[in-house]
Write a protein that holds these residues in place. Structure first.
Motif, PDB file in Angstrom:
ATOM      1  N   THR A 326      26.751  29.187  23.307  1.00  0.00           N
ATOM      2  CA  THR A 326      26.938  30.474  23.910  1.00  0.00           C
ATOM      3  C   THR A 326      28.357  30.866  23.569  1.00  0.00           C
ATOM      4  OG1 THR A 326      24.945  30.199  25.288  1.00  0.00           O
ATOM      5  CG2 THR A 326      26.353  32.335  25.571  1.00  0.00           C
ATOM      6  N   PHE A 327      28.258  31.884  22.774  1.00  0.00           N
ATOM      7  CA  PHE A 327      29.744  32.754  22.800  1.00  0.00           C
ATOM      8  C   PHE A 327      29.737  34.028  23.887  1.00  0.00           C
ATOM      9  CE2 PHE A 327      30.904  29.924  19.889  1.00  0.00           C
ATOM     10  CZ  PHE A 327      32.179  30.126  18.870  1.00  0.00           C
ATOM     11  N   ASN A 328      30.597  34.058  24.567  1.00  0.00           N
ATOM     12  CA  ASN A 328      30.636  35.092  25.473  1.00  0.00           C
ATOM     13  C   ASN A 328      31.848  36.041  25.292  1.00  0.00           C
ATOM     14  OD1 ASN A 328      30.041  37.144  27.376  1.00  0.00           O
ATOM     15  ND2 ASN A 328      30.333  35.602  29.269  1.00  0.00           N
ATOM     16  N   GLN A 329      32.030  37.081  24.827  1.00  0.00           N
ATOM     17  CA  GLN A 329      33.094  37.926  24.680  1.00  0.00           C
ATOM     18  C   GLN A 329      34.369  37.337  24.057  1.00  0.00           C
ATOM     19  OE1 GLN A 329      33.824  41.574  24.762  1.00  0.00           O
ATOM     20  NE2 GLN A 329      31.147  41.339  24.488  1.00  0.00           N
ATOM     21  N   ILE A 330      34.300  36.607  22.961  1.00  0.00           N
ATOM     22  CA  ILE A 330      35.280  35.749  22.306  1.00  0.00           C
ATOM     23  C   ILE A 330      36.310  36.484  21.528  1.00  0.00           C
ATOM     24  CG2 ILE A 330      36.063  33.648  20.750  1.00  0.00           C
ATOM     25  CD1 ILE A 330      34.727  33.075  23.859  1.00  0.00           C
ATOM     26  N   TYR A 331      37.429  36.524  21.931  1.00  0.00           N
ATOM     27  CA  TYR A 331      38.527  36.962  21.127  1.00  0.00           C
ATOM     28  C   TYR A 331      39.396  36.038  20.618  1.00  0.00           C
ATOM     29  CZ  TYR A 331      37.698  41.787  22.805  1.00  0.00           C
ATOM     30  OH  TYR A 331      37.183  42.880  23.285  1.00  0.00           O
ATOM     31  N   ALA A 332      39.815  35.909  19.516  1.00  0.00           N
ATOM     32  CA  ALA A 332      40.378  34.802  18.756  1.00  0.00           C
ATOM     33  C   ALA A 332      41.650  35.536  18.000  1.00  0.00           C
ATOM     34  CB  ALA A 332      39.854  33.794  18.098  1.00  0.00           C
ATOM     35  N   THR A 333      42.920  34.907  18.013  1.00  0.00           N
ATOM     36  CA  THR A 333      44.130  35.187  16.952  1.00  0.00           C
ATOM     37  C   THR A 333      44.693  33.939  16.475  1.00  0.00           C
ATOM     38  OG1 THR A 333      45.481  35.325  18.924  1.00  0.00           O
ATOM     39  CG2 THR A 333      44.286  37.468  18.523  1.00  0.00           C
ATOM     40  N   TYR A 334      45.084  34.187  15.301  1.00  0.00           N
ATOM     41  CA  TYR A 334      46.425  33.184  14.918  1.00  0.00           C
ATOM     42  C   TYR A 334      47.683  33.975  14.922  1.00  0.00           C
ATOM     43  CZ  TYR A 334      42.114  31.433  12.818  1.00  0.00           C
ATOM     44  OH  TYR A 334      40.752  30.707  12.694  1.00  0.00           O
ATOM     45  N   GLN A 335      48.808  32.844  14.482  1.00  0.00           N
ATOM     46  CA  GLN A 335      50.079  33.387  14.627  1.00  0.00           C
ATOM     47  C   GLN A 335      50.631  33.823  15.949  1.00  0.00           C
ATOM     48  OE1 GLN A 335      50.715  35.577  11.151  1.00  0.00           O
ATOM     49  NE2 GLN A 335      49.901  33.738   9.829  1.00  0.00           N
ATOM     50  N   ASN A 336      50.366  33.075  17.053  1.00  0.00           N
ATOM     51  CA  ASN A 336      50.669  33.778  18.373  1.00  0.00           C
ATOM     52  C   ASN A 336      49.921  35.173  18.641  1.00  0.00           C
ATOM     53  OD1 ASN A 336      51.910  31.152  18.900  1.00  0.00           O
ATOM     54  ND2 ASN A 336      53.722  31.589  17.959  1.00  0.00           N
ATOM     55  N   GLY A 337      49.005  35.560  18.338  1.00  0.00           N
ATOM     56  CA  GLY A 337      48.502  36.874  18.542  1.00  0.00           C
ATOM     57  C   GLY A 337      48.743  37.875  17.397  1.00  0.00           C
ATOM     58  N   LYS A 338      49.670  37.432  16.652  1.00  0.00           N
ATOM     59  CA  LYS A 338      49.923  38.470  15.539  1.00  0.00           C
ATOM     60  C   LYS A 338      48.969  38.988  14.649  1.00  0.00           C
ATOM     61  CE  LYS A 338      54.806  37.144  15.652  1.00  0.00           C
ATOM     62  NZ  LYS A 338      55.818  36.420  14.874  1.00  0.00           N
ATOM     63  N   ARG A 339      47.993  38.109  14.351  1.00  0.00           N
ATOM     64  CA  ARG A 339      46.901  38.166  13.275  1.00  0.00           C
ATOM     65  C   ARG A 339      45.479  38.130  13.772  1.00  0.00           C
ATOM     66  NH1 ARG A 339      44.082  35.515   9.221  1.00  0.00           N
ATOM     67  NH2 ARG A 339      45.223  33.379   9.505  1.00  0.00           N
ATOM     68  N   PRO A 340      44.880  39.058  14.355  1.00  0.00           N
ATOM     69  CA  PRO A 340      43.505  38.822  15.003  1.00  0.00           C
ATOM     70  C   PRO A 340      42.336  38.376  14.083  1.00  0.00           C
ATOM     71  CG  PRO A 340      44.127  41.347  14.441  1.00  0.00           C
ATOM     72  CD  PRO A 340      45.123  40.503  14.262  1.00  0.00           C
ATOM     73  N   ALA A 341      41.650  37.542  14.861  1.00  0.00           N
ATOM     74  CA  ALA A 341      40.431  36.732  13.836  1.00  0.00           C
ATOM     75  C   ALA A 341      39.126  37.296  14.363  1.00  0.00           C
ATOM     76  CB  ALA A 341      40.451  35.489  13.740  1.00  0.00           C
ATOM     77  N   LEU A 342      38.836  37.348  15.866  1.00  0.00           N
ATOM     78  CA  LEU A 342      37.520  37.668  16.337  1.00  0.00           C
ATOM     79  C   LEU A 342      37.725  38.627  17.488  1.00  0.00           C
ATOM     80  CD1 LEU A 342      35.744  34.369  16.537  1.00  0.00           C
ATOM     81  CD2 LEU A 342      35.393  36.223  14.738  1.00  0.00           C
ATOM     82  N   ALA A 343      36.942  39.752  17.407  1.00  0.00           N
ATOM     83  CA  ALA A 343      37.181  40.642  18.376  1.00  0.00           C
ATOM     84  C   ALA A 343      36.048  40.948  19.395  1.00  0.00           C
ATOM     85  CB  ALA A 343      37.276  42.244  17.651  1.00  0.00           C
ATOM     86  N   GLY A 344      36.000  39.966  20.243  1.00  0.00           N
ATOM     87  CA  GLY A 344      34.950  39.920  21.424  1.00  0.00           C
ATOM     88  C   GLY A 344      33.523  39.842  21.010  1.00  0.00           C
ATOM     89  N   ILE A 345      33.073  38.981  20.243  1.00  0.00           N
ATOM     90  CA  ILE A 345      31.938  38.577  19.537  1.00  0.00           C
ATOM     91  C   ILE A 345      30.855  37.594  20.583  1.00  0.00           C
ATOM     92  CG2 ILE A 345      32.675  38.610  17.418  1.00  0.00           C
ATOM     93  CD1 ILE A 345      32.196  35.647  17.274  1.00  0.00           C
ATOM     94  N   SER A 346      29.726  37.961  20.832  1.00  0.00           N
ATOM     95  CA  SER A 346      28.844  37.324  21.762  1.00  0.00           C
ATOM     96  C   SER A 346      27.617  37.124  20.891  1.00  0.00           C
ATOM     97  CB  SER A 346      28.681  38.114  22.832  1.00  0.00           C
ATOM     98  OG  SER A 346      29.679  38.504  23.670  1.00  0.00           O
ATOM     99  N   PHE A 347      27.183  35.702  21.194  1.00  0.00           N
ATOM    100  CA  PHE A 347      25.771  35.452  20.529  1.00  0.00           C
ATOM    101  C   PHE A 347      25.299  34.154  21.561  1.00  0.00           C
ATOM    102  CE2 PHE A 347      28.842  33.150  17.686  1.00  0.00           C
ATOM    103  CZ  PHE A 347      28.244  31.933  17.771  1.00  0.00           C
TER     104      PHE A 347
END
Length: 569
Positions: A326-347
């Motif tokens: 289960t993914f619950n509101q997952i946010y993920a970034t790279y380069q110490n938050g400078k490059r966003p990758a996932l914006a709150g996905i859930s499944f």
């Protein structure tokens, strides 16, 4: 013995050598005074001469063991630091390390750690001796001749002051030298890795000029460092010599006017060079200290990198148990938050289900795999596995439950069997062959010169892309994990190789919970659920038929595939 204990032993031996020097000077003064002023013969001072000989031998032995223990100290520290650095780099995972230059990493782990030897073996012990030995001699000299003690007290701080002033210039030059060496190592490794591409475009010969230029820059930076090192050595030697001469002149004048006795004057004069010697030697080791500090800055920068892997956790569930994810509101970034990758996905992925993730490049598909594998940690949100927080599980134990087939699997220098057995080192040869058969790799392996014992090169040299992929699938079969992640596993292969892989993957997917990341829609249409990612968000979710019916983003992908291939995915 601990590192601190070894350092204490080295410093203790060094200070003991200083104390022995004081004792030598005292008894030598007594011998000369009794022979030349007391008119005694050698027989009268024989005991003292034997004592002097013993002190000289003991001092030599002390110096020898000091150097041996200093070398042992440096070796222990280098070994421990290199092991710690290697473990840390391996724990960071590929995502974090992808942002570091490979050549620079190699240079830091090898040359950088080696540069710490003169720092710990010579500079650090000398720094301690440069404090303790002058204090010891000053304590001895003060009651005998306060004038000389005052001269020593005034002139001694000038040497560290000059070292600090020169050190500021040396530090900048050392940093430039180290940076140039890192750049040269990184560039040379890049050229070797991309030599085929350079050959194709006819640009390989240009790299000779570039490497020569970088080499000259490193040469110039090294010469700048050596100039400062020679200048500092000259300044410190000159200052120590002038200070010693000042003491000698002052003693000579006061001896001439009878203000001090010969024994006092000669004893103090013998101690004066010993007083300045540790400070002079510290200056000669100052360059080694700066080099070590510069390398240490990069080493600790690497140690400060934070990857997704965790150091500890609870034991996961049984390896035979099916996986619910289960993914619950997952946010993920790279380069110490400078490059966003996932914006709150859930499944949610039920046990035994196959989830396909599609989307354009950069949408965040591989980030999902990296999160599950622990290569990165979510910026916020929670991932649960069978109801347990993924961050609470022991990473090594959790990864035994996950089989991962990447789009470009890496094969190591070794035999085919060793590369397959990477998934389970204790597997029997029969199990390895069974995995090769299941992956559709047994036929081509059997045609190799030595079958499963055939040596393959680093990165899978001498094997085709499809053959490397089938060996990666054989690893997954051998691992027999309940969760399977396929990241573009059939990308870039010819039709025949793709057909063979599709057959092997179909067998591998049977009975397992799976996440399939792919651009080819033919590999995802049979999935139980399809997620369409765009710019780190879930644009659509459903089955192949449902998403086609919605005529959304997924339908556009299908239409584009039809236009390219002239048929529906």
């Amino acid at each position: 013995m601990t590192q601190r204990g070894l350092l204490a032993v080295v410093v203790g031996l060094g200070v003991s050598g200083g104390a022995l020097a004081v004792a030598q000077a005292y008894y030598l003064t007594q011998v000369i005074d009794r022979i030349f002023l007391g008119r005694q013969d050698l027989a009268a001072v024989a005991d003292t001469l034997w004592l002097l000989t013993g002190l000289a031998c003991l001092r030599a032995i002390t110096t020898y063991f000091e150097e041996v223990q200093a070398f042992n100290l440096a070796t222990v520290i280098k070994t421990a630091l290199r092991e710690r650095l290697t473990r840390h780099l391996f724990s960071l995972g590929p995502v974090t390390l992808a942002n570091q230059q490979a050549g620079e990493l190699i240079n830091i782990v090898s040359t950088g750690v080696e540069n710490l030897e003169p720092y710990f073996a010579k500079y650090l012990p000398q720094l301690a001796k440069a404090f303790f030995i002058p204090v010891l001699i000053l304590v001895v000299v003060w009651p005998l001749d306060r004038t000389t003690a005052a001269i020593m007290l005034v002139t001694a701080p000038l040497i560290p002051l000059f070292m600090v002033l020169i050190g500021k210039a040396a530090e900048r030059r050392n940093s430039r030298q180290w940076e140039t060496l890192n750049n040269m190592s990184a560039h040379f490794l890049d050229v070797l890795a991309g030599l085929a591409t350079l050959k194709i475009f006819g640009r390989s010969l240009e790299q000779i000029t570039i490497i020569n230029r970088v080499g000259r820059e490193f040469r110039d930076a090294t010469l700048d460092v050596l100039k400062v090192a020679f200048l500092s050595a000259l300044a410190l030697e000159l200052l120590a010599t002038i200070s010693t001469a000042l003491v000698a002149v002052a003693l000579g004048l006061r001896l001439l006017y009878g203000e001090v006795t010969f024994t006092q004057a000669f004893f103090v004069l013998l101690l004066t060079p010993e007083y300045y010697l540790p400070l002079r030697l510290l200056g000669s080791q100052f360059h080694a200290g700066m080099t070590g500090k510069t390398a240490a800055a990069d080493i600790f920068r690497l140690l400060a990198l934070n990857g997704g892997n965790r150091a500890a956790g609870i034991e996961p569930f049984s390896p035979q148990q099916q996986i619910t994810l289960t993914f619950n509101q997952i946010y993920a970034t790279y380069q110490n938050g400078k490059r966003p990758a996932l914006a709150g996905i859930s499944f949610m992925l039920e046990a035994g289900q196959h989830l396909a993730i599609v989307g354009p490049s950069g949408a965040g598909k591989s980030t999902v795999a990296a999160l599950i594998l622990g290569f990165i940690a979510p910026a916020s949100g929670k991932i649960t596995v069978n109801g347990q927080d993924l961050s609470s599980l022991k990473p090594a134990e959790w990864l035994r439950h996950v089989a991962f087939v990447p789009q470009r699997p890496h094969l190591f220098q070794g035999t085919v069997a060793e590369n397959i057995r990477l998934a389970r080192p204790d597997a029997s040869m029969a199990a390895v062959i069974q995995a090769g058969v299941a992956a559709g790799a047994h036929d081509f392996i059997s045609r190799l010169p030595n079958g499963y014992e055939t040596l393959v090169g680093e990165g899978g040299r001498n094997l085709s892309g499809g053959e490397c992929q089938r060996l990666a699938i054989a690893r997954a079969f051998l691992q027999d994990a309940p969760l399977l992640i396929l990241d573009e596993a059939a990308r870039g292969l010819d039709v025949t190789s793709q057909a063979l892989l599709d057959t092997a993957l179909a067998r591998l997917l049977t009975g397992r919970t799976a996440i399939i990341i792919a651009h080819r829609l033919t590999t995802v249409r049979q999935a139980d659920k399809i997620i369409v990612l765009t710019e780190g968000n879930i644009a659509e979710i459903g089955t192949h038929a449902e998403l086609l019916k919605n005529r959304g983003v997924y339908s556009q992908f299908v239409d584009a595939a039809q236009a390219r291939r002239g048929q529906y995915a």
